[in-house]
Motif scaffolding. Sequence first.
Motif, PDB file in Angstrom:
ATOM      1  N   ASP A 105     -10.517   0.755  -8.215  1.00 39.31           N
ATOM      2  CA  ASP A 105      -9.763   1.183  -7.030  1.00 39.31           C
ATOM      3  C   ASP A 105      -9.000  -0.010  -6.467  1.00 39.31           C
ATOM      4  OD1 ASP A 105     -10.365   3.919  -6.771  1.00 39.31           O
ATOM      5  OD2 ASP A 105     -12.327   3.433  -5.917  1.00 39.31           O
ATOM      6  N   TYR A 106      -7.762   0.248  -6.048  1.00 38.19           N
ATOM      7  CA  TYR A 106      -6.983  -0.842  -5.438  1.00 38.19           C
ATOM      8  C   TYR A 106      -7.636  -1.296  -4.138  1.00 38.19           C
ATOM      9  CZ  TYR A 106      -3.000  -0.217  -8.583  1.00 38.19           C
ATOM     10  OH  TYR A 106      -2.193  -0.186  -9.690  1.00 38.19           O
ATOM     11  N   VAL A 107      -7.693  -2.610  -3.946  1.00 36.87           N
ATOM     12  CA  VAL A 107      -8.259  -3.191  -2.714  1.00 36.87           C
ATOM     13  C   VAL A 107      -7.421  -4.403  -2.327  1.00 36.87           C
ATOM     14  CG1 VAL A 107     -10.631  -2.491  -3.284  1.00 36.87           C
ATOM     15  CG2 VAL A 107      -9.785  -4.761  -3.969  1.00 36.87           C
ATOM     16  N   ASP A 108      -7.719  -4.988  -1.162  1.00 36.78           N
ATOM     17  CA  ASP A 108      -7.071  -6.252  -0.811  1.00 36.78           C
ATOM     18  C   ASP A 108      -8.083  -7.405  -0.901  1.00 36.78           C
ATOM     19  OD1 ASP A 108      -8.628  -6.229   1.473  1.00 36.78           O
ATOM     20  OD2 ASP A 108      -7.035  -5.438   2.746  1.00 36.78           O
ATOM     21  N   GLY A 109      -7.577  -8.604  -0.643  1.00 38.11           N
ATOM     22  CA  GLY A 109      -8.348  -9.818  -0.897  1.00 38.11           C
ATOM     23  C   GLY A 109      -9.604  -9.965  -0.063  1.00 38.11           C
ATOM     24  N   GLN A 110      -9.641  -9.343   1.114  1.00 36.25           N
ATOM     25  CA  GLN A 110     -10.801  -9.480   2.003  1.00 36.25           C
ATOM     26  C   GLN A 110     -11.945  -8.539   1.621  1.00 36.25           C
ATOM     27  OE1 GLN A 110      -7.464  -9.422   3.552  1.00 36.25           O
ATOM     28  NE2 GLN A 110      -7.796 -11.573   3.003  1.00 36.25           N
ATOM     29  N   THR A 111     -11.704  -7.698   0.634  1.00 31.82           N
ATOM     30  CA  THR A 111     -12.731  -6.737   0.241  1.00 31.82           C
ATOM     31  C   THR A 111     -13.991  -7.443  -0.251  1.00 31.82           C
ATOM     32  OG1 THR A 111     -11.041  -5.145  -0.357  1.00 31.82           O
ATOM     33  CG2 THR A 111     -13.232  -4.807  -1.328  1.00 31.82           C
ATOM     34  N   LEU A 112     -15.126  -6.986   0.209  1.00 33.77           N
ATOM     35  CA  LEU A 112     -16.400  -7.565  -0.222  1.00 33.77           C
ATOM     36  C   LEU A 112     -16.741  -7.096  -1.631  1.00 33.77           C
ATOM     37  CD1 LEU A 112     -18.419  -7.012   3.087  1.00 33.77           C
ATOM     38  CD2 LEU A 112     -17.575  -9.204   2.175  1.00 33.77           C
ATOM     39  N   VAL A 113     -17.311  -8.016  -2.401  1.00 36.74           N
ATOM     40  CA  VAL A 113     -17.764  -7.648  -3.745  1.00 36.74           C
ATOM     41  C   VAL A 113     -19.260  -7.890  -3.850  1.00 36.74           C
ATOM     42  CG1 VAL A 113     -15.556  -8.083  -4.891  1.00 36.74           C
ATOM     43  CG2 VAL A 113     -17.209  -9.956  -4.619  1.00 36.74           C
ATOM     44  N   LYS A 114     -19.869  -7.165  -4.787  1.00 33.65           N
ATOM     45  CA  LYS A 114     -21.311  -7.331  -4.988  1.00 33.65           C
ATOM     46  C   LYS A 114     -21.594  -7.395  -6.485  1.00 33.65           C
ATOM     47  CE  LYS A 114     -22.190  -2.372  -4.772  1.00 33.65           C
ATOM     48  NZ  LYS A 114     -20.757  -2.072  -5.025  1.00 33.65           N
ATOM     49  N   GLU A 115     -22.781  -7.835  -6.801  1.00 32.25           N
ATOM     50  CA  GLU A 115     -23.138  -7.944  -8.209  1.00 32.25           C
ATOM     51  C   GLU A 115     -23.021  -6.582  -8.888  1.00 32.25           C
ATOM     52  OE1 GLU A 115     -26.290 -11.392  -7.238  1.00 32.25           O
ATOM     53  OE2 GLU A 115     -26.832 -10.024  -8.876  1.00 32.25           O
ATOM     54  N   GLY A 116     -22.521  -6.618 -10.152  1.00 32.81           N
ATOM     55  CA  GLY A 116     -22.301  -5.385 -10.884  1.00 32.81           C
ATOM     56  C   GLY A 116     -20.878  -4.878 -10.768  1.00 32.81           C
ATOM     57  N   ASP A 117     -20.130  -5.400  -9.779  1.00 28.95           N
ATOM     58  CA  ASP A 117     -18.740  -4.937  -9.605  1.00 28.95           C
ATOM     59  C   ASP A 117     -17.849  -5.432 -10.740  1.00 28.95           C
ATOM     60  OD1 ASP A 117     -19.266  -3.564  -7.313  1.00 28.95           O
ATOM     61  OD2 ASP A 117     -18.337  -5.003  -5.939  1.00 28.95           O
ATOM     62  N   GLU A 118     -16.793  -4.641 -10.987  1.00 21.27           N
ATOM     63  CA  GLU A 118     -15.728  -5.062 -11.904  1.00 21.27           C
ATOM     64  C   GLU A 118     -14.497  -5.361 -11.059  1.00 21.27           C
ATOM     65  OE1 GLU A 118     -15.114  -3.118 -15.780  1.00 21.27           O
ATOM     66  OE2 GLU A 118     -13.158  -2.501 -14.987  1.00 21.27           O
ATOM     67  N   VAL A 119     -14.051  -6.604 -11.109  1.00 23.97           N
ATOM     68  CA  VAL A 119     -12.896  -7.030 -10.303  1.00 23.97           C
ATOM     69  C   VAL A 119     -11.747  -7.351 -11.247  1.00 23.97           C
ATOM     70  CG1 VAL A 119     -12.057  -8.682  -8.605  1.00 23.97           C
ATOM     71  CG2 VAL A 119     -14.471  -7.981  -8.577  1.00 23.97           C
ATOM     72  N   ALA A 120     -10.584  -6.720 -11.001  1.00 23.92           N
ATOM     73  CA  ALA A 120      -9.438  -6.921 -11.900  1.00 23.92           C
ATOM     74  C   ALA A 120      -8.235  -7.447 -11.131  1.00 23.92           C
ATOM     75  CB  ALA A 120      -9.078  -5.609 -12.594  1.00 23.92           C
ATOM     76  N   PHE A 121      -7.566  -8.442 -11.731  1.00 26.85           N
ATOM     77  CA  PHE A 121      -6.318  -8.991 -11.182  1.00 26.85           C
ATOM     78  C   PHE A 121      -5.202  -8.703 -12.175  1.00 26.85           C
ATOM     79  CE2 PHE A 121      -9.751 -11.601  -9.502  1.00 26.85           C
ATOM     80  CZ  PHE A 121      -9.445 -11.676  -8.150  1.00 26.85           C
ATOM     81  N   PHE A 122      -4.084  -8.178 -11.664  1.00 25.06           N
ATOM     82  CA  PHE A 122      -2.970  -7.932 -12.594  1.00 25.06           C
ATOM     83  C   PHE A 122      -1.624  -7.954 -11.876  1.00 25.06           C
ATOM     84  CE2 PHE A 122      -5.367  -3.890 -11.869  1.00 25.06           C
ATOM     85  CZ  PHE A 122      -4.434  -3.156 -11.163  1.00 25.06           C
ATOM     86  N   PRO A 123      -0.561  -8.170 -12.656  1.00 24.36           N
ATOM     87  CA  PRO A 123       0.790  -8.230 -12.071  1.00 24.36           C
ATOM     88  C   PRO A 123       1.276  -6.816 -11.733  1.00 24.36           C
ATOM     89  CG  PRO A 123       0.918  -8.434 -14.445  1.00 24.36           C
ATOM     90  CD  PRO A 123      -0.546  -8.422 -14.105  1.00 24.36           C
ATOM     91  N   PRO A 124       2.425  -6.721 -11.026  1.00 30.75           N
ATOM     92  CA  PRO A 124       3.001  -5.404 -10.736  1.00 30.75           C
ATOM     93  C   PRO A 124       3.105  -4.578 -12.016  1.00 30.75           C
ATOM     94  CG  PRO A 124       4.229  -7.081  -9.568  1.00 30.75           C
ATOM     95  CD  PRO A 124       3.216  -7.802 -10.436  1.00 30.75           C
ATOM     96  N   VAL A 125       2.843  -3.282 -11.904  1.00 29.05           N
ATOM     97  CA  VAL A 125       2.792  -2.422 -13.087  1.00 29.05           C
ATOM     98  C   VAL A 125       4.204  -2.069 -13.533  1.00 29.05           C
ATOM     99  CG1 VAL A 125       0.559  -1.576 -12.362  1.00 29.05           C
ATOM    100  CG2 VAL A 125       2.623  -0.243 -11.815  1.00 29.05           C
ATOM    101  N   THR A 126       4.363  -1.839 -14.832  1.00 27.41           N
ATOM    102  CA  THR A 126       5.687  -1.566 -15.394  1.00 27.41           C
ATOM    103  C   THR A 126       5.641  -0.458 -16.445  1.00 27.41           C
ATOM    104  OG1 THR A 126       5.335  -3.343 -17.000  1.00 27.41           O
ATOM    105  CG2 THR A 126       6.545  -3.912 -15.002  1.00 27.41           C
ATOM    106  N   GLY A 127       4.794   0.557 -16.202  1.00 25.51           N
ATOM    107  CA  GLY A 127       4.704   1.662 -17.152  1.00 25.51           C
ATOM    108  C   GLY A 127       5.820   2.675 -16.973  1.00 25.51           C
ATOM    109  N   GLY A 128       5.675   3.781 -17.660  1.00 20.32           N
ATOM    110  CA  GLY A 128       6.596   4.903 -17.510  1.00 20.32           C
ATOM    111  C   GLY A 128       7.884   4.716 -18.275  1.00 20.32           C
TER     112      GLY A 128
END
Lengths: 147, 147, 81, 81
Positions: free
Chosen positions: D58-81
């Motif tokens: 799920d999209y979140v912002d930088g202040q979002t809390l994370v916990k063990e077991g989470d999957e955190v992904a960083f990526f550039p602006p999307v360019t599909g379609g």
Amino acid sequence: MKIVIDSTSFDPWRVLDDYQKNMSDLDGQYGATAVFIGTMRDFNEGDDVSEMFLEHYPGMTERHLENICLQATGEYQLIESLVVHRVGAIKPNDPIVLVAVWTAHRKQAFEACREIMEDLKSKAPFWKKEQIAGGEDRWVEKNTKGY
Amino acid sequence: MKIVIDSTSFDPWRVLDDYQKNMSDLDGQYGATAVFIGTMRDFNEGDDVSEMFLEHYPGMTERHLENICLQATGEYQLIESLVVHRVGAIKPNDPIVLVAVWTAHRKQAFEACREIMEDLKSKAPFWKKEQIAGGEDRWVEKNTKGY
Amino acid sequence: MSIHVKFFASMRDLMGDDRDIDAAVVEQQEISTVDDIWNYCAEGKKRSDNVLVAVNMDYVDGQTLVKEGDEVAFFPPVTGG
Amino acid sequence: MSIHVKFFASMRDLMGDDRDIDAAVVEQQEISTVDDIWNYCAEGKKRSDNVLVAVNMDYVDGQTLVKEGDEVAFFPPVTGG
């Protein structure tokens, strides 16, 4: 509603034909079908593009596309919807994306199809890397404007 | 650009497949295809409709549809366009109209497809007469809103 | 030469089949506009505001001049698509 | 349990392959938000304003809390379609 992430080339008209044949219980209910197909061109930003690679985020991509379609289904009373998106190595003239919606009336069909595409283009996690003729690979940095 | 007035049932996906195959000299040029299909429903304004008759003005209808497509071609830089419209006796679930456009980018495809449909619905000389289940024939008096 | 008058859909139910107005009648009745054509054919029937008119397959309004050889069509709002 | 960190497209070229941050490291380094994860992985690299972040897809912002077991992904602006 169906979401397909496809790593091989697909024929959009055949996909639509097959999908609609399986909707025969809805015959007579839908009066409008709107379809958008995005196809790979052989040039971009002034360069010849010989091939492209489409990366995605397995899991999140499907989930995001499902959410887009669910939201559009509620907002536009979609009777059915279908999204197909290619990933992996793609050649010019290959279809990249197909969005199709079935509704009672045309206003909803036009608006839902366009909104699903715009959401997909701006938020669904896909990334294009182009192979430029006689040059290096490059990540596509931005999409053309939709409005 | 092609305009077809068709007095027999047509399969929209096959028509599109055939038309696009004949456009192979344009492969790699178009990045966007937008399609609209209008299909006969089996009910209208609360009544069951068992059959419909579509009258047109031979000559003026073709001419008007050509003018719509020519204008859209200039306004939206269409690479190709196709309009197919049924006339005569029509059964529920038969396709009535098909509008397809091919462009470089999606904005033009979405807008041109919708504008051609709206112009067709408001100005192209076609008239529907419905056969109501257990009732008399009636001329359809107005279309649903497109915007 | 004559003026060809066509009626479509519910307009045909109201006005009858297509007809030709002979050149002699055009001259004698001083038929020069679309409105004149309607008045000649309509036998007193009122033309609803939403009736569309085409001369030689182009949309026109009631004041448009017609000449021998023209095809003049009256029809209700269109309902295709 | 650990936090799984993923990088996509040009972000992988910049940041390297996916990695797991061990629970012990999470505790020791006091990693509690998305921004903390970036700072731990980035070795001083600045995160561009247009970088997108998702936690558990799920999209979140930088202040979002994370916990063990989470999957955190960083990526550039999307360019599909």
